[in-house]
Design a protein around this motif. Structure first.
Motif, PDB file in Angstrom:
ATOM      1  N   LYS A 211       0.822  -1.216   0.000  1.00  0.00           N
ATOM      2  CA  LYS A 211       0.000   0.000   0.000  1.00  0.00           C
ATOM      3  C   LYS A 211       0.851   1.260   0.000  1.00  0.00           C
ATOM      4  O   LYS A 211       0.444   2.295  -0.509  1.00  0.00           O
ATOM      5  CB  LYS A 211      -0.945  -0.024   1.188  1.00  0.00           C
ATOM      6  CG  LYS A 211      -2.011  -1.095   1.019  1.00  0.00           C
ATOM      7  CD  LYS A 211      -3.043  -1.067   2.119  1.00  0.00           C
ATOM      8  CE  LYS A 211      -3.993  -2.246   1.989  1.00  0.00           C
ATOM      9  NZ  LYS A 211      -3.338  -3.527   2.294  1.00  0.00           N
ATOM     10  N   VAL A 212       2.020   1.200   0.617  1.00  0.00           N
ATOM     11  CA  VAL A 212       2.916   2.376   0.621  1.00  0.00           C
ATOM     12  C   VAL A 212       4.156   2.006  -0.187  1.00  0.00           C
ATOM     13  O   VAL A 212       4.832   1.019   0.126  1.00  0.00           O
ATOM     14  CB  VAL A 212       3.308   2.785   2.057  1.00  0.00           C
ATOM     15  CG1 VAL A 212       4.206   4.016   2.031  1.00  0.00           C
ATOM     16  CG2 VAL A 212       2.068   3.038   2.910  1.00  0.00           C
ATOM     17  N   ARG A 220       9.983   9.337   3.677  1.00  0.00           N
ATOM     18  CA  ARG A 220       9.647   9.542   5.091  1.00  0.00           C
ATOM     19  C   ARG A 220      10.767   9.150   6.046  1.00  0.00           C
ATOM     20  O   ARG A 220      10.740   9.535   7.218  1.00  0.00           O
ATOM     21  CB  ARG A 220       8.406   8.713   5.456  1.00  0.00           C
ATOM     22  CG  ARG A 220       7.149   9.236   4.815  1.00  0.00           C
ATOM     23  CD  ARG A 220       5.925   8.466   5.324  1.00  0.00           C
ATOM     24  NE  ARG A 220       4.842   8.526   4.363  1.00  0.00           N
ATOM     25  CZ  ARG A 220       3.733   7.814   4.449  1.00  0.00           C
ATOM     26  NH1 ARG A 220       3.565   6.970   5.451  1.00  0.00           N
ATOM     27  NH2 ARG A 220       2.784   7.930   3.543  1.00  0.00           N
ATOM     28  N   ALA A 221      11.748   8.375   5.592  1.00  0.00           N
ATOM     29  CA  ALA A 221      12.773   7.832   6.503  1.00  0.00           C
ATOM     30  C   ALA A 221      13.410   8.902   7.405  1.00  0.00           C
ATOM     31  O   ALA A 221      13.527   8.678   8.624  1.00  0.00           O
ATOM     32  CB  ALA A 221      13.842   7.084   5.703  1.00  0.00           C
ATOM     33  N   VAL A 267      12.740   1.980  11.503  1.00  0.00           N
ATOM     34  CA  VAL A 267      12.766   3.347  10.970  1.00  0.00           C
ATOM     35  C   VAL A 267      11.469   3.612  10.197  1.00  0.00           C
ATOM     36  O   VAL A 267      10.839   4.662  10.354  1.00  0.00           O
ATOM     37  CB  VAL A 267      14.024   3.583  10.097  1.00  0.00           C
ATOM     38  CG1 VAL A 267      13.885   4.844   9.251  1.00  0.00           C
ATOM     39  CG2 VAL A 267      15.266   3.662  10.972  1.00  0.00           C
ATOM     40  N   ALA A 268      11.050   2.642   9.386  1.00  0.00           N
ATOM     41  CA  ALA A 268       9.795   2.812   8.630  1.00  0.00           C
ATOM     42  C   ALA A 268       8.609   2.971   9.588  1.00  0.00           C
ATOM     43  O   ALA A 268       7.787   3.885   9.434  1.00  0.00           O
ATOM     44  CB  ALA A 268       9.578   1.620   7.703  1.00  0.00           C
ATOM     45  N   MET A 269       8.558   2.122  10.603  1.00  0.00           N
ATOM     46  CA  MET A 269       7.415   2.145  11.533  1.00  0.00           C
ATOM     47  C   MET A 269       7.374   3.406  12.390  1.00  0.00           C
ATOM     48  O   MET A 269       6.324   3.780  12.907  1.00  0.00           O
ATOM     49  CB  MET A 269       7.487   0.929  12.472  1.00  0.00           C
ATOM     50  CG  MET A 269       7.230  -0.405  11.810  1.00  0.00           C
ATOM     51  SD  MET A 269       7.721  -1.721  12.954  1.00  0.00           S
ATOM     52  CE  MET A 269       7.603  -3.169  11.918  1.00  0.00           C
ATOM     53  N   PRO A 273       4.130  10.227   8.615  1.00  0.00           N
ATOM     54  CA  PRO A 273       3.378   9.164   9.282  1.00  0.00           C
ATOM     55  C   PRO A 273       4.061   7.813   9.122  1.00  0.00           C
ATOM     56  O   PRO A 273       4.848   7.628   8.188  1.00  0.00           O
ATOM     57  CB  PRO A 273       2.022   9.174   8.554  1.00  0.00           C
ATOM     58  CG  PRO A 273       2.269   9.834   7.248  1.00  0.00           C
ATOM     59  CD  PRO A 273       3.441  10.739   7.411  1.00  0.00           C
ATOM     60  N   PRO A 274       3.747   6.865  10.021  1.00  0.00           N
ATOM     61  CA  PRO A 274       4.446   5.574  10.015  1.00  0.00           C
ATOM     62  C   PRO A 274       4.152   4.740   8.773  1.00  0.00           C
ATOM     63  O   PRO A 274       3.100   4.872   8.157  1.00  0.00           O
ATOM     64  CB  PRO A 274       3.894   4.851  11.245  1.00  0.00           C
ATOM     65  CG  PRO A 274       2.994   5.795  11.941  1.00  0.00           C
ATOM     66  CD  PRO A 274       2.726   6.969  11.076  1.00  0.00           C
ATOM     67  N   VAL A 275       5.097   3.875   8.445  1.00  0.00           N
ATOM     68  CA  VAL A 275       4.921   2.921   7.333  1.00  0.00           C
ATOM     69  C   VAL A 275       5.095   1.523   7.907  1.00  0.00           C
ATOM     70  O   VAL A 275       6.171   1.173   8.395  1.00  0.00           O
ATOM     71  CB  VAL A 275       5.982   3.138   6.239  1.00  0.00           C
ATOM     72  CG1 VAL A 275       5.680   2.256   5.030  1.00  0.00           C
ATOM     73  CG2 VAL A 275       6.073   4.596   5.817  1.00  0.00           C
ATOM     74  N   TRP A 276       4.019   0.723   7.852  1.00  0.00           N
ATOM     75  CA  TRP A 276       4.067  -0.650   8.362  1.00  0.00           C
ATOM     76  C   TRP A 276       3.980  -1.617   7.189  1.00  0.00           C
ATOM     77  O   TRP A 276       2.969  -1.660   6.511  1.00  0.00           O
ATOM     78  CB  TRP A 276       2.886  -0.906   9.307  1.00  0.00           C
ATOM     79  CG  TRP A 276       3.178  -0.496  10.695  1.00  0.00           C
ATOM     80  CD1 TRP A 276       3.143   0.774  11.193  1.00  0.00           C
ATOM     81  CD2 TRP A 276       3.555  -1.349  11.774  1.00  0.00           C
ATOM     82  NE1 TRP A 276       3.488   0.758  12.516  1.00  0.00           N
ATOM     83  CE2 TRP A 276       3.742  -0.530  12.895  1.00  0.00           C
ATOM     84  CE3 TRP A 276       3.751  -2.730  11.899  1.00  0.00           C
ATOM     85  CZ2 TRP A 276       4.125  -1.042  14.135  1.00  0.00           C
ATOM     86  CZ3 TRP A 276       4.130  -3.235  13.125  1.00  0.00           C
ATOM     87  CH2 TRP A 276       4.312  -2.388  14.229  1.00  0.00           C
TER      88      TRP A 276
END
Ligand code: PMV
Length: 351
Positions: A211-212, A220-221, A267-269, A273-276
């Motif tokens: 999705k991302v 975003r990192a 780092v992603a999470m 906004p967070p990336v899971w």
């Protein structure tokens, strides 16, 4: 048995097609965060293993002048369709870069086919853009060295495509020195495909596109408070992973690769906004790998930007690892791969 005659190429083309099959790769040290995302200039050095069976095939033909690019995708079942906008747009942008680089103006006819699920953290964009770069430049009659294609491929929007131009174990940038880091240098191999019989047993828990995008993840990192710490620790870890590969030392490789995976995803999470990318099924596979190691089986996990788990082990352990993973309810299917060579030209054209 009579074989069907191959179909003649469609109208409007030069008649000369170039087909390239390029490998995917799995990062042992991840590229995560860029100095310049447009140019594909990474913030850190990454290391990868080139895969043998997970490949993208791409056929390119130069069209008569004034004609627009035609971009088609061929499904796993062999059906050819015009590519949907979200797939075609980045391909068209990369064709523009190739035209600009070569000083050419004409359109291209392109068809691509992957041997594995697309956009699910299995680096389909790396192999796809490496194949496209090599096939399109070849169709223009330009024979560029792999290093130059690597620099061109990393500008595609998939930086890791820079590594898919080479076989074996690859570092990017490969700038000669351990400490002299030139982020603009091309990728290059630090060990050949026959150096170590490492296997990648990929536990597919969700074959659907993520999705991302990884591009958004890179963007975003730097918003994660842990990103500077990651970059600081990477220098030593990269050295450790390279040494483990060079010495074919699974006991050294496993903890370093797992630590790296968790840290990239942390780092992603913790980005804003967070990336899971992890799914509940991902955890089940990670636990199974930890249990295997506790039993003395040399295996370790890693994940790219998706929920599917790449389990690395030596050839002698592959059957055991595959049997354990395929018994997990979380695992939809396994892809069993190993170390492969770089891109190759093929006469098996897609149109
Ligand atoms: O090649 P990109 O821009 O799609 O980014 C790749 C990101 C990771 O797969 C997570 C890491 C890597 O180095 O391959």
């Amino acid at each position: 048995m009579s074989r069907a005659e191959p179909e003649p190429p469609p109208e409007g083309g030069s008649g000369s097609r170039v087909t390239v099959e390029a490998p995917s790769n799995i990062a042992l040290v991840k590229y995560w965060g860029a100095r310049n995302l447009e140019e594909g200039i990474p913030e850190n050095r990454s290391l990868s293993m080139t895969l043998r069976k997970c490949v993208s095939r791409c056929t390119v033909e130069v069209l008569e002048t004034e004609r627009e690019d035609e971009i088609r995708r061929i499904s796993a079942a062999g059906e050819t369709r015009p590519a949907a906008e979200e797939f075609a747009a980045p391909v068209a942008r990369h064709l523009d870069r190739i035209r600009e680089w070569a000083g050419e103006e004409g359109g291209f006819r392109v068809a691509t086919r992957n041997s594995f699920p697309t956009g699910a953290g299995l680096a389909s964009s790396a192999s796809g853009f490496a194949a496209l770069t090599a096939a399109a430049t070849g169709a223009l009659g330009v024979e560029a060295p792999a290093e130059e294609l690597s620099v061109l491929a990393r500008r595609s929007g998939s930086g890791s495509a820079a590594r898919s131009l080479f076989g074996g174990f690859v570092e990017w940038p490969r700038d000669g020195g351990e400490d002299g880091f030139d982020p603009e240098a091309p990728a290059g191999p630090f060990a050949g495909p026959d150096h170590w019989d490492l296997r990648d047993v990929i536990a597919v828990v969700d074959p659907n596109p993520k999705k991302v995008s990884s591009r958004e993840g890179h963007r975003r990192a730097p918003t994660s408070p842990h990103y500077p710490t990651r970059l600081r620790l990477l220098r030593e870890r990269t050295r450790e992973v390279r040494r483990a590969v060079l010495e074919r030392d699974m006991a050294r490789l496993a903890p370093a690769v797992e630590e790296e995976t968790v840290e990239m995803h942390m780092v992603a999470m913790t980005s804003r906004p967070p990336v899971w990318y992890w799914a509940p099924e991902t955890m089940e596979v990670l636990q199974a790998v930890r249990a295997l190691r506790a039993e003395g089986v040399g295996a370790c996990y890693t994940l790219d930007a998706g929920p599917n788990v790449h389990v690395l082990c030596e050839g002698s352990r592959e059957e055991e690892v595959a049997a354990r993973l395929s018994a997990l309810p979380a695992v939809e299917r396994l892809i069993r791969d190993g170390v492969g060579g770089g891109p190759v030209r093929s006469d098996d054209h897609l149109f």
